[in-house]
Design an enzyme around this catalytic site. Structure first.
Site, PDB file in Angstrom:
ATOM      1  N   HIS A  27      57.367  14.937 -80.392  1.00 56.33           N
ATOM      2  CA  HIS A  27      56.538  13.748 -80.167  1.00 56.33           C
ATOM      3  C   HIS A  27      57.158  12.553 -80.889  1.00 56.33           C
ATOM      4  O   HIS A  27      57.897  12.718 -81.874  1.00 56.33           O
ATOM      5  CB  HIS A  27      55.124  13.979 -80.681  1.00 56.33           C
ATOM      6  N   CYS A  81      54.801  10.668 -74.248  1.00 58.04           N
ATOM      7  CA  CYS A  81      55.302   9.963 -75.432  1.00 58.04           C
ATOM      8  C   CYS A  81      56.676   9.335 -75.230  1.00 58.04           C
ATOM      9  O   CYS A  81      56.889   8.166 -75.556  1.00 58.04           O
ATOM     10  CB  CYS A  81      55.297  10.879 -76.648  1.00 58.04           C
ATOM     11  N   HIS A 122      51.481   5.144 -79.861  1.00 62.11           N
ATOM     12  CA  HIS A 122      52.120   6.216 -79.097  1.00 62.11           C
ATOM     13  C   HIS A 122      51.285   6.558 -77.873  1.00 62.11           C
ATOM     14  O   HIS A 122      50.143   6.109 -77.730  1.00 62.11           O
ATOM     15  CB  HIS A 122      52.270   7.462 -79.978  1.00 62.11           C
TER      16      HIS A 122
END
Length: 250
Positions: free
Chosen positions: A206, A155, A218
Site C-alpha cells: 500500500h 492505491c 491515499h
C-alpha cells in the site's frame, strides 16, 4: 578508501496553473457532458479524454476534470553527494529516466537503504504543491480495484493518476514496483510518498502521499481519504517515506 557516490535526479517543475476548485466539477442532477463542457468552455472530447470516459453516461456527484493541468517550464537538477560535500549542477536539456521495474505481486521488495534521497529545493517542491492540492480535491472518489480514473482508484492507481495529471511521465504500476523506483527519505516533506507492508498481502502492499503532521492521503477501502500515521493500524504497517529517483515531464 572508495566512497559511494549518490546521484539523485530531481525534476524542477513550475506549473502555469495549480489545482483549484475549478479543476474538478461535481455532476449535478440534469447535467450532461455537453452541458458541463459548455459551462466550463471546453470541448466534450476533452472531457472524455481528461476523465478517460469510454461513454458519455455520467452520474450525480461524480467528479470530472474540467481543466487540463499545464506545465510552464522544466529543468533537471543532478544532486551529487560523496558524503563530504554536495555539488549541484543544472542541465536544462538533459533528463534521466529510470526504466520501469516489473515486480510480481508475491515478491517482497527491499528498500534501497544505502540510498538516501536529498531534500528537494524550493523549485522542486512546486511539483509537490500541485500534486498534493489536486489529490485533496479527489477525496471521496470510491475505491476500485486496479482503478486509475475518476470512476475509482486503488492505491497505486491513485498515485499514477495524480502524478500523470501533473504532466509527469509515469507508468501505471503496482505499489511494490513503485517502491523499487524510490529512495528512502529520512526527513520527509509534504508530497513525498509513504509506503506500507503486509496489509492485504505480504510485502509492500500500500502507498499514499504524505501531507505533513503525520497525515497522508491515499485510496483505501473507503475511497480517497486522509488518514493518520498515528493510528494503530497504519503505524503497525508503516515502512518508510520515499521519493522517486527521477521523473520527467511529458
Amino acid at each position: 578508501m572508495f566512497k559511494k557516490v549518490l546521484i539523485v535526479t530531481v525534476l524542477l517543475v513550475t506549473f502555469a496553473s495549480s489545482a483549484s476548485a475549478n479543476t474538478l466539477y461535481e455532476v449535478k442532477k440534469g447535467d450532461t457532458l455537453t452541458k458541463i463542457a459548455k459551462i466550463n468552455k471546453v470541448a466534450v472530447n476533452d472531457l472524455r479524454t481528461w476523465n478517460k470516459l469510454k461513454k458519455d453516461s455520467i452520474y450525480v456527484k461524480q467528479k470530472l476534470i474540467v481543466k487540463k493541468p499545464t506545465v510552464a517550464t522544466k529543468t533537471t537538477t543532478n544532486v551529487v553527494s560523496n558524503n563530504s560535500k554536495i555539488i549541484v549542477t543544472n542541465k536544462p536539456k538533459q533528463e534521466t529516466v529510470v526504466p520501469p521495474v516489473q515486480v510480481k505481486d508475491e515478491q517482497l521488495t527491499i528498500a534501497p537503504n544505502a540510498v538516501q534521497a536529498m531534500n528537494l529545493s524550493t523549485e522542486g517542491q512546486a511539483m509537490y504543491s500541485f500534486i498534493v492540492d489536486f489529490a485533496k480535491h479527489l477525496e471521496g472518489i470510491p475505491y476500485l480495484y486496479a482503478g486509475n480514473t475518476m470512476a475509482g482508484f486503488d492505491c497505486s492507481g491513485f498515485i499514477y493518476f495524480i502524478h500523470s495529471q501533473a504532466g509527469l511521465d509515469i507508468t501505471r504500476q503496482s505499489s511494490d514496483s513503485y517502491f523499487t523506483q524510490t529512495a528512502n527519505v529520512v526527513v520527509p516533506v509534504i508530497g513525498d510518498l509513504v509506503f506500507f507492508e503486509n496489509t492485504y498481502k505480504q510485502g509492500i502492499s500500500h502507498m499514499g502521499v504524505y501531507l505533513g503532521e503525520n497525515k497522508f492521503i491515499h485510496a483505501g477501502s473507503k475511497g480517497v481519504e486522509v488518514a493518520s500515521l498515528e493510528s494503530s493500524y497504519w503505524k503497525e504497517h508503516f515502512v518508510s517515506f520515499n521519493r522517486f529517483n527521477s521523473l520527467t515531464v511529458r
